[in-house]
Enzyme design. Sequence first.
Site, PDB file in Angstrom:
ATOM      1  N   CYS A 134      29.783  48.025  -0.353  1.00  0.00           N
ATOM      2  CA  CYS A 134      29.478  47.223   0.912  1.00  0.00           C
ATOM      3  C   CYS A 134      28.354  47.990   1.429  1.00  0.00           C
ATOM      4  O   CYS A 134      28.711  48.764   2.242  1.00  0.00           O
ATOM      5  CB  CYS A 134      30.388  46.855   2.093  1.00  0.00           C
ATOM      6  SG  CYS A 134      29.844  45.888   3.335  1.00  0.00           S
ATOM      7  N   CYS A 137      28.156  47.756   5.408  1.00  0.00           N
ATOM      8  CA  CYS A 137      29.021  48.457   5.995  1.00  0.00           C
ATOM      9  C   CYS A 137      28.749  49.854   6.014  1.00  0.00           C
ATOM     10  O   CYS A 137      28.945  50.579   7.173  1.00  0.00           O
ATOM     11  CB  CYS A 137      30.382  48.437   5.470  1.00  0.00           C
ATOM     12  SG  CYS A 137      30.952  46.963   4.954  1.00  0.00           S
ATOM     13  N   ASP A 138      28.389  50.229   4.936  1.00  0.00           N
ATOM     14  CA  ASP A 138      28.279  51.924   4.674  1.00  0.00           C
ATOM     15  C   ASP A 138      26.632  52.606   4.543  1.00  0.00           C
ATOM     16  O   ASP A 138      26.598  53.630   4.544  1.00  0.00           O
ATOM     17  CB  ASP A 138      29.055  52.173   3.531  1.00  0.00           C
ATOM     18  CG  ASP A 138      30.550  51.768   3.700  1.00  0.00           C
ATOM     19  OD1 ASP A 138      30.929  52.109   4.918  1.00  0.00           O
ATOM     20  OD2 ASP A 138      31.017  51.718   2.814  1.00  0.00           O
TER      21      ASP A 138
END
Length: 312
Positions: A134, A137-138
């Site tokens: 992701c 997300c990261d």
Amino acid sequence: MEKTRCLIIGSGPAGYTAAIYAGRANLSPVLYCGLQTGGQLTQTTEVENFPGYPEGVDGNQMMTDIRQQAERFGADLRDGIITKVDFGKRPFTLTTDSGDIIEADSVIIATGASAKYLGLDDEKKYNGQGVSACATCDGFFYRKKTVAVVGGGDTACEEASYLAGLCKKVYMIVRKPYLRASDVMKKRVEENEKIEILYEHNTLGLYGENGVEGAHVVKRKGEADEERYDLPIDGFFLAIGHKPNTDVFKPWIDVDETGYIKTVDGTPRTNIEGVFAAGDCADPTYRQAIVAAGSGCKAALEAERYLAAKGL
Ligand code: NDP
């Protein structure tokens, strides 16, 4: 046989949020947590884009917090997986992996989706230490660093473009000699100076002392001019698709060609009255915790209205 007014399946942000709302509406919801209690967020490290946590929050901690909030309002949260459903008669009947059968007047499906991985042992070894599925997300943790995105579809192009806005350099590892993505997405990555597309490449493994420091890759695997080399990277992002966890519902619930549950536009209603879907199992597009939480709320409100209208 046990009976509930509202059965929720899944324990990610969608399922837990549905449980909070259904609990506060006095529906005494029963929730089965599924294979991975807490859902996909328990696999990430820090969550920085969920409103309400200015300093960010550990993914596990956030799911524990939401769980406690659901329990506070009387949700009955249980370990277990739903292995069989019968939505052909009312109340609906559902069977758990321990063989229990439970009747439900309404059902909220919030079983999520699972990112696909290549199946390398190193993906597990470096999970959360350089391996991610992701970028939204990261990606932030890889500012000014070098990363690779695996895949040649729209998701991979989107993730590569997103990462190019943060990182020094982005490689795309594409197994075919072309991208599968739509023309507009192809053009976007081809024209981005920070993105280098490695066509006809496969990943054999990852290496690094404390987290990912590179990938062992092979170009034109199995051909006479096959070439193996090491690609130094700090992050390895999988973008080879997601699989919605919907197999068990397919005999009854309409899904699209990739298995995502079809809902009536803008609502969590499925083709079966009284069965609602929330979160990633019905969302091929956004796949964000906050969106899942919002749809879990909608599903609980819909369930409440449905039960009231039917006098259940
Ligand atoms: P896709 O199935 O479209 O693409 C998956 C990509 O991963 C392909 O390039 C595929 O390679 C590659 N791949 C799959 N398995 C492996 C493997 N084992 N090793 C190496 N590479 C692998 O998935 P997406 O998630 O990209 O997209 C899903 C759907 O969502 C699509 O319909 C897409 O159009 C849509 N979407 C649309 C967006 C938009 O319009 N903005 C954004 C994101 C998704 P190969 O080509 O060789 O099979």
